[in-house]
Design a protein around this motif. Sequence first.
Motif, mmCIF file in Angstrom:
data_model
loop_
_atom_site.group_PDB
_atom_site.id
_atom_site.type_symbol
_atom_site.label_atom_id
_atom_site.label_comp_id
_atom_site.label_asym_id
_atom_site.label_seq_id
_atom_site.Cartn_x
_atom_site.Cartn_y
_atom_site.Cartn_z
ATOM 1 N N HIS A 107 0.835 -1.200 0.000
ATOM 2 C CA HIS A 107 0.000 0.000 0.000
ATOM 3 C C HIS A 107 0.875 1.258 0.000
ATOM 4 O O HIS A 107 0.645 2.194 -0.769
ATOM 5 C CB HIS A 107 -0.951 -0.015 1.204
ATOM 6 C CG HIS A 107 -2.004 1.024 1.104
ATOM 7 N ND1 HIS A 107 -3.311 0.818 1.452
ATOM 8 C CD2 HIS A 107 -1.948 2.315 0.667
ATOM 9 C CE1 HIS A 107 -3.992 1.917 1.231
ATOM 10 N NE2 HIS A 107 -3.183 2.836 0.766
ATOM 11 N N HIS A 111 1.615 4.511 -2.970
ATOM 12 C CA HIS A 111 1.685 5.970 -2.808
ATOM 13 C C HIS A 111 2.936 6.522 -3.505
ATOM 14 O O HIS A 111 2.898 7.598 -4.104
ATOM 15 C CB HIS A 111 1.717 6.353 -1.322
ATOM 16 C CG HIS A 111 0.382 6.277 -0.650
ATOM 17 N ND1 HIS A 111 -0.371 7.394 -0.351
ATOM 18 C CD2 HIS A 111 -0.345 5.221 -0.224
ATOM 19 C CE1 HIS A 111 -1.494 7.014 0.236
ATOM 20 N NE2 HIS A 111 -1.497 5.701 0.334
ATOM 21 N N CYS A 204 -6.234 9.185 2.642
ATOM 22 C CA CYS A 204 -6.210 7.721 2.567
ATOM 23 C C CYS A 204 -6.580 7.124 3.913
ATOM 24 O O CYS A 204 -6.107 7.569 4.950
ATOM 25 C CB CYS A 204 -4.831 7.214 2.146
ATOM 26 S SG CYS A 204 -4.825 5.424 1.883
ATOM 27 N N HIS A 208 -0.440 1.531 6.430
ATOM 28 C CA HIS A 208 0.847 1.771 5.777
ATOM 29 C C HIS A 208 1.987 1.454 6.740
ATOM 30 O O HIS A 208 1.782 1.488 7.958
ATOM 31 C CB HIS A 208 0.964 3.251 5.364
ATOM 32 C CG HIS A 208 -0.227 3.781 4.632
ATOM 33 N ND1 HIS A 208 -1.371 4.188 5.289
ATOM 34 C CD2 HIS A 208 -0.470 3.948 3.322
ATOM 35 C CE1 HIS A 208 -2.268 4.572 4.393
ATOM 36 N NE2 HIS A 208 -1.757 4.424 3.197
HETATM 37 ZN ZN LIG Z 1 -2.837 4.734 1.493
#
Ligand SMILES: [Zn+2]
Length: 252
Positions: A107, A111, A204, A208
Amino acid sequence: MTEELFRDDAALASCEAKVIAINEHGVQLDRTVFYPLGGGQAGDSGVLVLSDGTELTIADTRKGTLPGEIVHVPAPGQEARVASLTPGQSVQARIDVQRRQRHMRFHTATHLLCALIPHQVNGCSITADYARLDFHMSEPLDRQALTASLDQLIGEAHPVRHYWITETELDANPSLVRSMSVQPPRGQGRVRVLEIEGVDIQPCGGTHVSNSAEIGAVVVSKIEKKSAMTRRVMLRFVEAGELAGLSQTLDF
Ligand SMILES: [Zn+2]
């Protein structure tokens, strides 16, 4: 409503919780560390440990039909154990940490990819085995150059942090909204912002890692032209055994 402990601490592997509802879809808890499928990220698997030590295996986690509901979906074949649960009962909720760690690494890598490819994303899937991002663009992309740029951002060890910001604060900071690669959703009262220092900032709700270096070795495994205006980028991890295998091949 389930308290979403994973939103403020993605590193939490387990929590104590109480059963609040059981239905044909699964089990709801008053609080949980299980991330439900959403924003492209796969739902968590793991176990609910009952007070007598027995474990209910959870195969997947989904959002419920009402806002704020999180459903822990039991693996098949445990019907009797599920039927024995009662509201108010205490359990320990424990996720499959290794699987989640792969979701968090992928994830965070997506980004970085968003920062490298400044086009709108119109599809995203993050699993334990691969990550897939669809960019709205017609230009070709270079797989090796992208892998090298990703590798550089990962190696630069950028801190990753999140914070909550109210819509009022967002309105007072138009430059923050402009700097985001995706526009924040409105109407929730507050927005969760994910910042990879010096690289990317966007709204978001996913989980992460806390530093880009934790992503580890990732390669762009494939780039596909899905349509005239869609380029699909696939990521996968370079597994430890793969590097060993590679050097072995070179030895021969
Ligand atoms: Zn994210």
